[in-house]
Design a protein around this motif. Structure first.
Motif, PDB file in Angstrom:
ATOM      1  N   VAL A 129       0.834  -1.205   0.000  1.00 19.23           N
ATOM      2  CA  VAL A 129       0.000   0.000   0.000  1.00 19.23           C
ATOM      3  C   VAL A 129       0.870   1.257   0.000  1.00 19.23           C
ATOM      4  O   VAL A 129       0.595   2.217  -0.723  1.00 19.23           O
ATOM      5  N   SER A 130       1.968   1.247   0.761  1.00 17.22           N
ATOM      6  CA  SER A 130       2.841   2.428   0.785  1.00 17.22           C
ATOM      7  C   SER A 130       3.603   2.585  -0.532  1.00 17.22           C
ATOM      8  O   SER A 130       3.874   3.708  -0.968  1.00 17.22           O
ATOM      9  N   VAL A 131       3.928   1.473  -1.194  1.00 19.88           N
ATOM     10  CA  VAL A 131       4.561   1.551  -2.512  1.00 19.88           C
ATOM     11  C   VAL A 131       3.589   2.191  -3.499  1.00 19.88           C
ATOM     12  O   VAL A 131       3.954   3.089  -4.269  1.00 19.88           O
ATOM     13  N   LEU A 132       2.339   1.760  -3.469  1.00 19.18           N
ATOM     14  CA  LEU A 132       1.324   2.346  -4.352  1.00 19.18           C
ATOM     15  C   LEU A 132       1.110   3.824  -4.060  1.00 19.18           C
ATOM     16  O   LEU A 132       0.954   4.632  -4.983  1.00 19.18           O
TER      17      LEU A 132
ATOM     18  N   SER B 162      -0.724   9.256 -16.393  1.00 16.85           N
ATOM     19  CA  SER B 162       0.511   8.740 -15.823  1.00 16.85           C
ATOM     20  C   SER B 162       1.221   7.884 -16.853  1.00 16.85           C
ATOM     21  O   SER B 162       0.624   7.414 -17.825  1.00 16.85           O
ATOM     22  N   ARG B 163       2.481   7.701 -16.632  1.00 18.21           N
ATOM     23  CA  ARG B 163       3.308   6.838 -17.466  1.00 18.21           C
ATOM     24  C   ARG B 163       3.968   5.856 -16.511  1.00 18.21           C
ATOM     25  O   ARG B 163       4.646   6.259 -15.556  1.00 18.21           O
TER      26      ARG B 163
ATOM     27  N   TYR C 184       6.377   9.482  -7.343  1.00 18.76           N
ATOM     28  CA  TYR C 184       7.734   9.061  -6.978  1.00 18.76           C
ATOM     29  C   TYR C 184       8.109   7.771  -7.697  1.00 18.76           C
ATOM     30  O   TYR C 184       7.255   6.936  -7.983  1.00 18.76           O
ATOM     31  N   ASN C 185       9.401   7.607  -7.944  1.00 22.17           N
ATOM     32  CA  ASN C 185       9.905   6.310  -8.363  1.00 22.17           C
ATOM     33  C   ASN C 185       9.851   5.407  -7.142  1.00 22.17           C
ATOM     34  O   ASN C 185      10.213   5.833  -6.040  1.00 22.17           O
TER      35      ASN C 185
END
Length: 184
Positions: free
Chosen positions: A72-75, A131-132, A82-83
């Motif tokens: 969830v924090s990565v998403l 988004s890309r 952010y990368n």
């Protein structure tokens, strides 16, 4: 875990909350006084620890629990532009591939994050946001860095090099990047 209990062996590793305890079972039976009690049990604390040996165990961590804690924090970071990077490290057989990829019945972090990336993109009203999404996928094994998305003969070439850019930080030289439009 089942084989060890049938053989009458004790588990050497226990996970509880943020702690991993490792018991040196070879020293448990010694009573000669030559063994320091610190040698019998080592304890380590981490931000997250998961026990996934036995689904019936009350401490068992499902793929969903791991996703809620980490994915969830990565998403969230990705949706803020952010990368993001997901890194699995551990001994052979410790569950890295299972945690990252999962099984058809219990999907892992990587497919859940990919699904989440494109699910959140679908939630934007037309024209308000775009988004890309670019992905790279690498493996570090025996100190060799390999691009897992590079096909053909290029896959068998020498190990890629890890470099550091003075402003952007660490990167892998010549690591392929692929624009993706869905989670498949």
């Amino acid at each position: 875990a089942h084989r060890e209990s049938v053989d009458g062996r004790r588990l050497a590793v226990q996970v509880e909350e943020k702690f991993v305890r490792i018991r040196n079972v070879k020293l448990d039976g010694r009573t000669d006084g030559a063994v320091d009690s610190r040698d019998k049990l080592l304890e380590f604390c981490f931000d997250y620890c998961y026990w996934s040996v036995d689904p019936a165990d009350p401490h068992y961590a499902s793929q969903e629990e791991v996703f809620q804690d980490l994915g969830v924090s990565v998403l969230a970071g990705a949706s803020e532009g952010y990368n993001v990077c997901l890194f699995a490290y551990g001994q052979t057989g410790s569950g890295k591939t299972y945690t990252m990829m999962g099984t058809p019945d219990s999907i892992g972090l990587t497919p859940r994050i990919c699904q989440g990336l494109f699910r959140s993109e679908d939630a934007f009203p037309d024209g308000q946001n775009s988004s890309r999404v670019e992905i790279s996928f690498l493996e570090i094994y025996n100190e060799r860095v390999r691009d897992l998305l590079r096909g053909g003969e290029q896959k068998k070439r020498a190990s890629l090099r890890v470099r550091e850019h003075p402003e952007k930080g660490p990167y892998v030289q010549d690591l392929s990047q692929h624009v993706v439009s869905d989670c498949k």
